[in-house]
Scaffold this motif. Structure first.
Motif, PDB file in Angstrom:
ATOM      1  N   PHE A 299       0.807  -1.217   0.000  1.00 44.87           N
ATOM      2  CA  PHE A 299       0.000   0.000   0.000  1.00 44.87           C
ATOM      3  C   PHE A 299       0.843   1.271   0.000  1.00 44.87           C
ATOM      4  O   PHE A 299       0.371   2.318  -0.365  1.00 44.87           O
ATOM      5  N   TYR A 300       2.080   1.178   0.478  1.00 38.41           N
ATOM      6  CA  TYR A 300       2.935   2.355   0.584  1.00 38.41           C
ATOM      7  C   TYR A 300       4.193   2.142  -0.236  1.00 38.41           C
ATOM      8  O   TYR A 300       4.704   1.037  -0.337  1.00 38.41           O
ATOM      9  N   ALA A 301       4.728   3.217  -0.792  1.00 36.23           N
ATOM     10  CA  ALA A 301       5.953   3.129  -1.578  1.00 36.23           C
ATOM     11  C   ALA A 301       7.171   3.250  -0.673  1.00 36.23           C
ATOM     12  O   ALA A 301       7.063   3.515   0.517  1.00 36.23           O
ATOM     13  N   GLY A 302       8.329   3.056  -1.260  1.00 42.23           N
ATOM     14  CA  GLY A 302       9.570   3.303  -0.549  1.00 42.23           C
ATOM     15  C   GLY A 302       9.903   2.312   0.538  1.00 42.23           C
ATOM     16  O   GLY A 302      10.581   2.649   1.499  1.00 42.23           O
ATOM     17  N   GLY A 303       9.454   1.089   0.431  1.00 43.98           N
ATOM     18  CA  GLY A 303       9.831   0.069   1.393  1.00 43.98           C
ATOM     19  C   GLY A 303       9.077   0.112   2.704  1.00 43.98           C
ATOM     20  O   GLY A 303       9.475  -0.535   3.665  1.00 43.98           O
ATOM     21  N   VAL A 304       8.002   0.867   2.789  1.00 43.80           N
ATOM     22  CA  VAL A 304       7.244   0.957   4.032  1.00 43.80           C
ATOM     23  C   VAL A 304       6.369  -0.279   4.190  1.00 43.80           C
ATOM     24  O   VAL A 304       5.620  -0.645   3.298  1.00 43.80           O
ATOM     25  N   LYS A 305       6.491  -0.921   5.352  1.00 37.76           N
ATOM     26  CA  LYS A 305       5.667  -2.087   5.646  1.00 37.76           C
ATOM     27  C   LYS A 305       4.331  -1.615   6.204  1.00 37.76           C
ATOM     28  O   LYS A 305       4.289  -0.641   6.950  1.00 37.76           O
ATOM     29  N   ALA A 306       3.270  -2.312   5.840  1.00 35.43           N
ATOM     30  CA  ALA A 306       1.931  -1.872   6.235  1.00 35.43           C
ATOM     31  C   ALA A 306       1.192  -2.974   6.986  1.00 35.43           C
ATOM     32  O   ALA A 306       1.585  -4.139   6.967  1.00 35.43           O
ATOM     33  N   ASN A 307       0.126  -2.561   7.637  1.00 33.79           N
ATOM     34  CA  ASN A 307      -0.747  -3.465   8.386  1.00 33.79           C
ATOM     35  C   ASN A 307      -2.187  -3.062   8.122  1.00 33.79           C
ATOM     36  O   ASN A 307      -2.473  -1.886   7.917  1.00 33.79           O
ATOM     37  N   VAL A 308      -3.076  -4.044   8.157  1.00 30.39           N
ATOM     38  CA  VAL A 308      -4.504  -3.738   8.113  1.00 30.39           C
ATOM     39  C   VAL A 308      -5.044  -4.038   9.499  1.00 30.39           C
ATOM     40  O   VAL A 308      -4.888  -5.148  10.007  1.00 30.39           O
ATOM     41  N   LEU A 309      -5.636  -3.025  10.126  1.00 32.43           N
ATOM     42  CA  LEU A 309      -6.237  -3.191  11.438  1.00 32.43           C
ATOM     43  C   LEU A 309      -7.745  -3.294  11.283  1.00 32.43           C
ATOM     44  O   LEU A 309      -8.362  -2.441  10.650  1.00 32.43           O
ATOM     45  N   PHE A 310      -8.322  -4.342  11.839  1.00 27.19           N
ATOM     46  CA  PHE A 310      -9.765  -4.559  11.799  1.00 27.19           C
ATOM     47  C   PHE A 310     -10.312  -4.304  13.203  1.00 27.19           C
ATOM     48  O   PHE A 310      -9.824  -4.890  14.175  1.00 27.19           O
ATOM     49  N   PHE A 311     -11.316  -3.455  13.305  1.00 28.02           N
ATOM     50  CA  PHE A 311     -11.832  -3.093  14.620  1.00 28.02           C
ATOM     51  C   PHE A 311     -13.296  -2.708  14.520  1.00 28.02           C
ATOM     52  O   PHE A 311     -13.806  -2.365  13.462  1.00 28.02           O
ATOM     53  N   ASP A 312     -13.980  -2.773  15.663  1.00 24.40           N
ATOM     54  CA  ASP A 312     -15.373  -2.348  15.779  1.00 24.40           C
ATOM     55  C   ASP A 312     -15.450  -1.226  16.804  1.00 24.40           C
ATOM     56  O   ASP A 312     -14.861  -1.321  17.879  1.00 24.40           O
ATOM     57  N   LYS A 313     -16.162  -0.166  16.463  1.00 25.95           N
ATOM     58  CA  LYS A 313     -16.412   0.926  17.414  1.00 25.95           C
ATOM     59  C   LYS A 313     -17.525   0.485  18.350  1.00 25.95           C
ATOM     60  O   LYS A 313     -18.528  -0.082  17.918  1.00 25.95           O
ATOM     61  N   LYS A 314     -17.327   0.726  19.610  1.00 21.53           N
ATOM     62  CA  LYS A 314     -18.311   0.323  20.617  1.00 21.53           C
ATOM     63  C   LYS A 314     -18.715   1.526  21.463  1.00 21.53           C
ATOM     64  O   LYS A 314     -17.920   2.440  21.661  1.00 21.53           O
ATOM     65  N   PRO A 315     -19.932   1.523  22.009  1.00 24.83           N
ATOM     66  CA  PRO A 315     -20.306   2.593  22.945  1.00 24.83           C
ATOM     67  C   PRO A 315     -19.527   2.412  24.248  1.00 24.83           C
ATOM     68  O   PRO A 315     -19.102   1.298  24.580  1.00 24.83           O
ATOM     69  N   PRO A 316     -19.297   3.486  24.989  1.00 23.76           N
ATOM     70  CA  PRO A 316     -18.551   3.367  26.252  1.00 23.76           C
ATOM     71  C   PRO A 316     -19.198   2.346  27.182  1.00 23.76           C
ATOM     72  O   PRO A 316     -20.420   2.256  27.280  1.00 23.76           O
ATOM     73  N   ARG A 317     -18.358   1.583  27.885  1.00 21.51           N
ATOM     74  CA  ARG A 317     -18.865   0.585  28.817  1.00 21.51           C
ATOM     75  C   ARG A 317     -19.089   1.222  30.182  1.00 21.51           C
ATOM     76  O   ARG A 317     -18.282   2.020  30.650  1.00 21.51           O
ATOM     77  N   ALA A 318     -20.188   0.861  30.823  1.00 20.57           N
ATOM     78  CA  ALA A 318     -20.518   1.413  32.144  1.00 20.57           C
ATOM     79  C   ALA A 318     -19.492   0.987  33.191  1.00 20.57           C
ATOM     80  O   ALA A 318     -19.212   1.736  34.131  1.00 20.57           O
ATOM     81  N   ASP A 319     -18.911  -0.214  33.005  1.00 18.87           N
ATOM     82  CA  ASP A 319     -17.951  -0.705  34.003  1.00 18.87           C
ATOM     83  C   ASP A 319     -16.530  -0.195  33.751  1.00 18.87           C
ATOM     84  O   ASP A 319     -15.615  -0.482  34.520  1.00 18.87           O
ATOM     85  N   GLY A 320     -16.329   0.563  32.659  1.00 12.71           N
ATOM     86  CA  GLY A 320     -15.015   1.137  32.371  1.00 12.71           C
ATOM     87  C   GLY A 320     -13.995   0.154  31.822  1.00 12.71           C
ATOM     88  O   GLY A 320     -12.843   0.512  31.611  1.00 12.71           O
ATOM     89  N   LYS A 321     -14.396  -1.081  31.596  1.00  9.57           N
ATOM     90  CA  LYS A 321     -13.462  -2.084  31.078  1.00  9.57           C
ATOM     91  C   LYS A 321     -13.201  -1.839  29.592  1.00  9.57           C
ATOM     92  O   LYS A 321     -14.034  -1.280  28.883  1.00  9.57           O
ATOM     93  N   PRO A 322     -12.039  -2.286  29.103  1.00 15.83           N
ATOM     94  CA  PRO A 322     -11.737  -2.107  27.679  1.00 15.83           C
ATOM     95  C   PRO A 322     -12.619  -2.990  26.808  1.00 15.83           C
ATOM     96  O   PRO A 322     -13.085  -4.042  27.242  1.00 15.83           O
ATOM     97  N   HIS A 323     -12.832  -2.550  25.576  1.00 16.39           N
ATOM     98  CA  HIS A 323     -13.629  -3.344  24.636  1.00 16.39           C
ATOM     99  C   HIS A 323     -12.836  -4.487  24.026  1.00 16.39           C
ATOM    100  O   HIS A 323     -13.392  -5.533  23.698  1.00 16.39           O
ATOM    101  N   THR A 324     -11.532  -4.294  23.839  1.00 12.98           N
ATOM    102  CA  THR A 324     -10.709  -5.359  23.259  1.00 12.98           C
ATOM    103  C   THR A 324     -10.419  -6.386  24.337  1.00 12.98           C
ATOM    104  O   THR A 324      -9.888  -6.052  25.401  1.00 12.98           O
TER     105      THR A 324
END
Length: 199
Positions: free
Chosen positions: A50-75
């Protein structure tokens, strides 16, 4: 290869490697990504996709979530597919095609629950999962995760054509130059990098 060729059950972003390991603001962004989104998959790509000049790339797959009431992370866990180690593509002699990603798509299991995913049986296999706790315990929440060994590095007679080896050397050198340039600029230096002349 276009990002739309990847499974589309969630949002995805193509990012260069340095976004996964730089400190400072990068670390804050990665923590926010893990806490406020469900970062469930990272696809590590070879250079020049995806990028020129020897740059290595990654595809990140994620879902947006509403804030959790318990404050715990979504991942809770992130699956990493290493499609970089041992993969060699060129723009002309061996371009990346959709068929090269069939194994990733099979492992990703689009349309199925992520609980049905299975890690590679071989310790040097391309698909592994990492818990949230493992990820945040890494220095600066570094998401540039590697574990596979490239057989070409152990075998000088790996059979890679000389032009592929030469192109990979050029890409690696260009990527290193890009990284050092970014470091110098972040330290306040004014760096004038001449464009590489390729014939």
């Amino acid at each position: 290869m276009r990002p739309s060729s990847f499974p589309t059950t969630s949002s995805s972003n193509v990012l260069p490697d340095n976004v996964l390991f730089e400190g400072g603001a990068g670390e804050k962004v990665r923590r926010k990504l893990l806490d406020e989104f469900d970062l469930h998959t990272i696809l590590r790509l070879p250079t020049g996709i995806f990028y020129a000049g020897g740059v290595k790339a990654n595809v990140l797959f994620f879902d947006k979530k509403p804030p959790r009431a318990d404050g715990k992370p979504h991942t809770t866990e992130t699956w990493v597919y290493d499609f970089r180690t041992g993969q060699h593509f060129t723009l002309k002699q061996r371009p990346l095609t959709r068929a090269h990603l069939d194994d990733f798509v099979t492992a990703y299991r689009p349309g199925e629950p992520r609980s049905s995913r299975v890690e590679s049986e071989d310790d040097n296999g391309p698909f592994k999962k990492f818990s949230y706790e493992e990820l945040v315990a890494r220095d600066k929440i570094n998401l540039d995760i590697t574990w596979m060994k490239d057989p070409a590095l152990d075998d000088a007679d790996s059979g890679l054509p000389p032009e592929v080896i030469a192109e990979e050397i050029v890409r690696d050198l260009q990527a290193a130059l890009n990284e050092f340039t970014a470091i110098a600029r972040s330290l306040g230096g004014e760096v004038d990098v001449p464009e590489a002349e390729v014939e």
